[in-house]
Scaffold this motif. Structure first.
Motif: not given
Length: 245
Positions: A44-48, A66-73, A111-119, A126-127
């Motif tokens: 919901s907070a992704a900008q692209d 998982m990138a920090p910008e959308p997750v933090f936002a 917070l559910c991680g995905r892919y190789e993990g989170v930044d 954040l957590c």
């Protein structure tokens, strides 16, 4: 009525989590206001235009992170209850004691991680901590999230309908639960233990305790060791019913 427990879950697959939390006893408890379970879409907070939440890792390597910008936002837009726990392999092992600790706080977020993990900055800044379902790898944190929520929510009075049920279950006293039987009394030559059909409630309770001890000693001796071994009284109880290992 104020819910006895609130849990917020952040995921890129809100539909998966919502479907599970809307079913069975947890779904009914949710509808009845006993628990307040909220699910939030990290996209919901992704900008692209593609609502991306991942990017390639610095230093190379396979997979995405998982990138920090959308997750933090996404998290900051909700301002969820704390602690916010990342579901990952490095966290506190989740067990019945952890479930009771989380219930005692009245509210928490996952917070559910995905892919190789989170930044790593998500985990560090954040957590508030991590929670691990076990020493195995999942594709994402959603399965772990619903497991944690169910384990905690079912401890809320009224959720199970019978508030005595949780007290007899596995791990509540450091033991596995005793075996259960139902009708018919004899099935393919296997009979229900006679003590359970005796009508002697005191003896039934003693047998159940002995059966729980025997089952734990056989299947999970580590739990018996953690309790300091079998006491003299427990050994006598096992011997009474011919269950001494």
């Amino acid at each position: 009525m104020t819910a006895a427990l609130r849990v917020d879950t952040f995921t890129i697959f809100p539909g998966l989590v919502e479907e599970w939390l809307s079913a069975s006893l947890i779904g009914r408890a949710r509808e009845g206001g006993l628990v307040d379970l909220r699910v939030h879409d990290l996209r919901s907070a992704a900008q692209d235009p593609h609502r991306s939440v991942d990017d390639a890792p610095f230093g190379g390597g396979g997979g995405m992170v998982m990138a920090p910008e959308p997750v933090f936002a996404a998290v900051e837009a909700v301002d969820p209850p704390r602690p916010l726990l990342l579901l990952g392999p490095g966290g506190r092992p989740f067990d019945q004691a952890a479930a009771r600790d989380l219930l005692g706080g009245g509210a928490f977020s996952l917070l559910c991680g995905r892919y190789e993990g989170v930044d790593q900055r998500i985990a560090d800044h954040l957590c508030d901590g991590e929670l691990s379902l076990g020493d195995f790898v999942l594709t994402g944190g959603e399965v772990a999230a619903v497991a944690v929520i169910e384990a905690v929510a079912r401890l809320v009075p009224g959720v199970l309908g019978n508030d005595t049920s949780p007290a007899d279950e596995s791990f509540e006293d450091g033991l596995l639960e005793y075996p259960h039987y139902t009708r018919p009394a004899a099935f393919r030559g296997w009979e229900v233990p006679a003590v359970l059909r005796s009508g002697d409630h005191g003896r039934v309770e003693r047998w159940r305790r002995a059966a729980a001890l025997a089952r734990t000693a056989r299947a999970r001796p580590d739990l018996i060791a953690r309790r300091g071994g079998l006491s003299a009284a427990e050994r006598a109880l096992l011997e009474e019913f011919g269950l001494l290992p």
